[in-house]
Structure formats: C-alpha cells, structure tokens
Design a protein around this motif. Structure first.
Motif, short mmCIF file in Angstrom:
data_model
loop_
_atom_site.label_atom_id
_atom_site.label_comp_id
_atom_site.label_asym_id
_atom_site.label_seq_id
_atom_site.Cartn_x
_atom_site.Cartn_y
_atom_site.Cartn_z
N LEU A 36 69.97 2.04 67.83
CA LEU A 36 71.34 1.97 68.34
C LEU A 36 71.92 0.61 67.99
N GLN A 37 73.24 0.49 68.13
CA GLN A 37 73.83 -0.82 67.88
C GLN A 37 73.28 -1.79 68.92
N GLY A 38 72.96 -2.98 68.50
CA GLY A 38 72.31 -3.93 69.39
C GLY A 38 70.82 -3.99 69.10
N GLY A 39 70.30 -3.01 68.36
CA GLY A 39 68.93 -3.10 67.88
C GLY A 39 67.92 -2.26 68.64
N ALA A 40 68.29 -1.72 69.82
CA ALA A 40 67.31 -0.92 70.57
C ALA A 40 66.94 0.32 69.78
N ARG A 41 65.64 0.64 69.78
CA ARG A 41 65.19 1.82 69.05
C ARG A 41 64.67 2.88 69.99
N PHE A 42 64.90 4.14 69.65
CA PHE A 42 64.48 5.26 70.47
C PHE A 42 63.73 6.26 69.61
N VAL A 43 62.76 6.91 70.20
CA VAL A 43 62.19 8.09 69.57
C VAL A 43 63.02 9.27 70.05
N CYS A 44 63.48 10.10 69.12
CA CYS A 44 64.36 11.22 69.48
C CYS A 44 63.84 12.52 68.89
N HIS A 45 64.22 13.60 69.53
CA HIS A 45 63.99 14.92 68.96
C HIS A 45 65.25 15.38 68.24
N GLY A 46 65.09 16.31 67.32
CA GLY A 46 66.25 16.87 66.66
C GLY A 46 66.02 18.34 66.35
N ALA A 47 67.10 19.05 66.05
CA ALA A 47 66.97 20.47 65.74
C ALA A 47 66.47 20.67 64.31
N GLN A 48 66.77 19.71 63.44
CA GLN A 48 66.31 19.78 62.05
C GLN A 48 66.51 18.41 61.41
N THR A 49 65.91 18.21 60.23
CA THR A 49 66.08 16.92 59.55
C THR A 49 66.68 17.12 58.16
N ARG A 50 67.27 18.31 57.93
CA ARG A 50 67.71 18.64 56.58
C ARG A 50 68.75 17.67 56.02
N ARG A 51 69.73 17.31 56.84
CA ARG A 51 70.80 16.46 56.30
C ARG A 51 70.58 14.99 56.65
N VAL A 52 69.34 14.66 57.09
CA VAL A 52 69.06 13.31 57.55
C VAL A 52 68.35 12.50 56.47
N ARG A 53 68.74 11.23 56.32
CA ARG A 53 68.05 10.30 55.42
C ARG A 53 67.84 9.01 56.20
N ILE A 54 66.95 8.12 55.71
CA ILE A 54 66.85 6.80 56.33
C ILE A 54 68.20 6.11 56.16
N GLY A 55 68.72 5.57 57.24
CA GLY A 55 70.03 4.91 57.17
C GLY A 55 71.17 5.82 57.57
N SER A 56 70.91 7.14 57.69
CA SER A 56 71.98 8.06 58.11
C SER A 56 72.44 7.71 59.52
N LEU A 57 73.73 7.91 59.76
CA LEU A 57 74.23 7.78 61.12
C LEU A 57 74.08 9.12 61.81
N VAL A 58 73.60 9.09 63.03
CA VAL A 58 73.44 10.34 63.78
C VAL A 58 74.02 10.17 65.18
N ALA A 59 74.39 11.29 65.76
CA ALA A 59 74.85 11.28 67.16
C ALA A 59 73.61 11.37 68.04
N ILE A 60 73.60 10.59 69.12
CA ILE A 60 72.48 10.61 70.06
C ILE A 60 72.99 11.08 71.40
N GLU A 61 72.30 12.03 71.97
CA GLU A 61 72.65 12.40 73.35
C GLU A 61 71.39 12.72 74.14
N ALA A 62 71.48 12.50 75.44
CA ALA A 62 70.35 12.78 76.31
C ALA A 62 70.56 14.11 77.00
N VAL A 63 69.58 14.98 76.88
CA VAL A 63 69.62 16.25 77.59
C VAL A 63 68.37 16.31 78.45
N ASP A 64 68.53 16.47 79.75
CA ASP A 64 67.38 16.47 80.66
C ASP A 64 66.48 15.27 80.42
N ASN A 65 67.09 14.09 80.25
CA ASN A 65 66.34 12.84 80.06
C ASN A 65 65.57 12.75 78.76
#
Lengths: 112, 375
Positions: A36-65
């Motif tokens: 995230l901006q500020g440098g904090a890093r999170f491990v996240c789940h996703g529905a797929q990684t097809r359109r994802v690359r290192i450096g891609s911007l992604v939306a992050i949201e919390a569902v049930d923590n």
C-alpha cells in the motif's frame, strides 16, 4: 460476504497460484503480496492472477477481515483519475508517484 | 578460542527408510565416531526439527543418547527449523572452542516419509509467520513469491532455474547415498507439474528420511572449522524490503568469513540450501561467491557443475540428495568433510576450502560454515 472497509489501491510486489492449498482453502489459491502507499505490505487473496503483473496496481478490500486484491480495468483507472476529489485524490497521487517511480527506474518491474 | 577440528563424519542413505529415527541417528553417529576413532564423546548435541509430531517422541536428546548407549553422556537438543543441523554444529563448535569439552558428537536426523504429504507440508509450514499462514501460505507458496520477484530481474528465467535442478540431479547420480540418484533433463524439469506458479515439482526438494553426524575435537584432525556464522531475519515475508536476497544469509556469510579471516574467493566448492532451485541462485550472490546478477548465467554455463570452476552441491543438494530437515545442515558438512579428505568416491573434487549454507524456516535463521583441509 459484504465488503466492510475499502483499503484502497496497492501495488503487486509478487504473486502466485498455489495448486495444492492447505486444508480449509480452495485450490487453486491465488495469493499476492501487495504494497500500500506508505510501504505497508499485505498478503492478499484474489479471484485470479490473469491480468496481474509485478508492479500492477490493484484494488484492495477487506471482506470478513480477509484482504482481497482485484485488478483494475480501464474503467476503474479512468474513474480513479477523473472521478472525485478527496480520498480518490490521494489515490491518484499514489498512482502518479508509482508511475513516475517506474519511469525513473527505467522500466524495471516491481519495487524490488 | 580453541581451534576446532572435524575428526569424524558419517551419514545414512537418504530417502524412504523403514528404521526408527533413533536408529538412523545411531547409524550416522557410529560412522562418524568410527572415522574419528573415538569410542565415547564427552558431550552430544542432537538436532531434530519436530520429532514430537513426525515420529511422536519427545525428550529427544535423551532418547537418542540412550538409544546409542550414551545415557551417561551430557546431551542437549538444538532447533532452528530446517537449519537445525547447522545450529547443532555451531553449538558443538562452541562447546569445543570454549574449552568446555574436548570432543563433541553432533547428530541430526528427521523421519517424514511415513506421513501423508499434506500433513508434512502443514507441519513444515508451522515455521511460517502465523498471519501469512492464515492466508493459506505454505513454504512453496512463499518460495514462489520470491521466485517470481527473482525472475522479474534480469538474468534469471525458467531455464536458469531449471539448470540448477538438472545439475544437482546429475551430481546425485554419482552419490550412492542420495534420495534421487537419477538424472533429469531440462525439458522434464520445465514440463513438471506446477506446484505454486512459477515453481514446479522438479524445482522443489523431496520429503526424505535420514541422519548425519560429525565429531568435533580440540585435537588436530583432517579438517579445521575455519568459521561459523549465523544470520537472522523477520519471521514474516511481508516485513522484508527485498525479496530477491536473504539478509539472514548475507549476515551469516559475513560473520563466517570474518571469523575465518578470508573471503569468498578462497572457497573451492559449496553445499548450498536449494530447498527450491532458485534459492541456490540467491545464495550464490548473497554469500558473494558470484557477482550480483550473474548466478543464472554462471549456472547455465556449467560453472557450478562438478567439473566447473566453482562446483555447487556436489552431493546433489537438498534437491536430489534429499532434505531430511534437521539432518540436512549436517549432511552438507559431511559432504564437505568427505570431499576435503578424499572420501567422496565417484564425485571427488580437488579442494581445500569448503562452504556449507543452511536456511532455517523461510530464511529466518541461516548459517554459513567454512571448513578447511589441514594438509
């Protein structure tokens, strides 16, 4: 499964698809390390990684923590840029910084 | 500080073994004691990562000592996850270097093949940060995140990573104690099942049983312990700035070279912790054995093969010799000693200085050990 908080926009540090997930998780399991901006890093789940690359911007949201990433499509990006002032403005700044950083690094992908 | 010498080294065949773990450890220990010409050590250090879960036995130091008929020898157990063998070596080294003991037997082992793979994976995965584990992250998954980041750099692609596995299997084919004494081709590695994208099955070490042991002494022997270094890092991967190098390895190497009083240029060959093939490339650069960014090219060019300029993992490495967790750090040192004294039949190198590198957990507790032939 109702989104509770929206963490905003993050940048993919790395990602993988685990094909033999541990008990209690669906397989294949899409996992990303997101900064995230500020440098904090999170491990996240996703529905797929097809359109994802290192450096891609992604939306992050919390569902049930649990944090989830999802790739931004062209429409999302446009909305981020032209949508609103306020919180979105911060995101635009983050995106601009990230783009500038990437240009500055001469096209190397990722923050590493 | 006293000079410390390795006077004996022994290990079992690595692979699927039917014997109970204390018996495997006794087999390795007796071989090491026989080479040292020692009947009874003054102290024993035992390494086992998780015998409580893997074989259901606790109080394992006493268990192993009693099994060997050394119930009256002071024994303790050391654990730093997958580098426990190297940590036990350090403990034995410290006992002799401090003058507390003049002979110490260090023995490590693990037995896992009788347990179903998902359960083994879960048990090993307990060394991962609990929060990251709560997302289903396993060792291969976190190693895959590291590998992906590594491949985003110049000079490391699928072929460079596969070349590590191909080389180490070729080495193991000359090691009668290896788990997989079978060559594999580049195509086989690159077509093997995807475990955690981009890591494939043949990039990963196997689940193995086995044990290894050394005898340390304050009287001159064939191999001198030149340096031992430990390095540590955050438990959580997300708390590290850089994914493509391991601070724990860099720190351990610096400490070991400082103790030895020489640098990486003196190292003739090394046993590196290739639990995942790309980790060998990372270690080569972290230790300073090759310049930054060059590990992939050098490997692809054959420079790290048995007949290359800097042979890496002559035993076959974790990849093909096998990885019985707490035995591994010691099995690496056994290989180094055998190479230095001319006992590595079928894969003998002409070498004077050896380096062993062991990773604990996801590089949270790493060790570098330097050994020098005393001819």
């Amino acid at each position: 499964m109702i989104p509770t908080t929206v963490a905003g926009i993050g940048e993919i540090v790395s990602y993988t698809t685990l094909h033999s997930a541990p008990e209690g998780f669906r397989s294949p399991l899409h996992i990303a390390l997101v900064q995230l901006q500020g440098g904090a890093r999170f491990v996240c789940h996703g529905a797929q990684t097809r359109r994802v690359r290192i450096g891609s911007l992604v939306a992050i949201e919390a569902v049930d923590n649990i944090y989830y990433f999802s790739s931004l499509n062209a429409l999302d990006r446009a909305r981020l840029f032209w949508g609103r002032a306020g919180r979105a403005g911060d995101r635009v700044n983050a995106m601009t910084r990230s783009v500038v950083r990437r240009l500055f690094k001469g096209g190397e992908s990722g923050p590493n | 500080m006293e000079e410390v010498w390795v006077t004996g080294a022994g290990m079992t065949r690595i692979g699927r073994r039917s014997e109970p773990l204390p018996e495997l450890m006794a087999e390795a220990a007796l071989a090491a004691l026989a080479m040292a010409g020692l009947e009874r050590p003054e102290a024993i250090v035992v390494a086992a990562m998780n015998p409580e879960e893997f074989v259901g036995d606790g109080n394992f130091a006493s268990n192993v000592a009693s099994h060997m008929g050394f119930a009256d020898v002071p024994t303790l157990r050391v654990e730093t996850a997958t580098s426990s063998g190297a940590a036990a070596f350090y403990t034995g080294f410290a006992e002799v270097a401090s003058g507390l003991c003049s002979t110490v037997l260090v023995v490590g082992g693990e037995k896992m093949t009788h347990i179903a793979t998902p359960r083994v994976s879960e048990l090993i995965g307990r060394s991962i940060d609990p929060y990251e584990r709560s997302y289903g992250a396993t060792m291969p998954a976190l190693a895959a995140l590291i590998t992906r980041a590594l491949m985003a750099r110049h000079g490391v692609g699928e072929r460079e990573i596969a070349a590590v596995a191909v080389k180490n299997h070729a080495h193991a084919a000359r090691n009668p104690l290896a788990h997989f004494p079978t060559p594999v081709s580049m195509d086989e590695v690159m077509a093997s099942r995807m475990v955690s994208d981009p890591l494939r099955l043949l990039h990963c070490c196997p689940i193995s049983d086995g044990a290894a042991a050394v005898v340390l002494s304050d009287t001159r022997g064939p191999v001198r312990v030149a340096g031992v270094g430990q390095g540590t890092d955050t438990l959580a991967l997300r708390h590290r700035h850089d994914l493509t190098s391991f601070r724990a390895t860099q720190t351990a190497a610096r400490a070991a070279f400082t103790m030895a009083g020489f640098g990486p240029a003196r190292v003739d060959f090394a046993e590196l912790h290739d639990a995942f093939a790309p980790f060998e490339l990372i270690a080569l650069e972290d230790i300073g054995l090759v310049p930054p960014g060059k590990s992939g090219t050098i490997t692809l060019d054959g420079e790290t093969a048995l007949d290359g300029r800097l042979p890496i993992n002559p035993s076959g490495g974790l990849k093909a010799r096998g990885h019985p967790l707490a035995a591994t750090g010691l099995a690496q040192i056994v290989e180094c000693v055998w190479q230095l004294v001319g006992r590595a039949e079928g894969r003998q190198l002409n070498a004077r200085v050896a380096l062993a590198h062991s990773i604990g957990g996801l590089a949270t507790n790493n060790w570098v050990t330097l050994l020098e032939a005393s001819r």
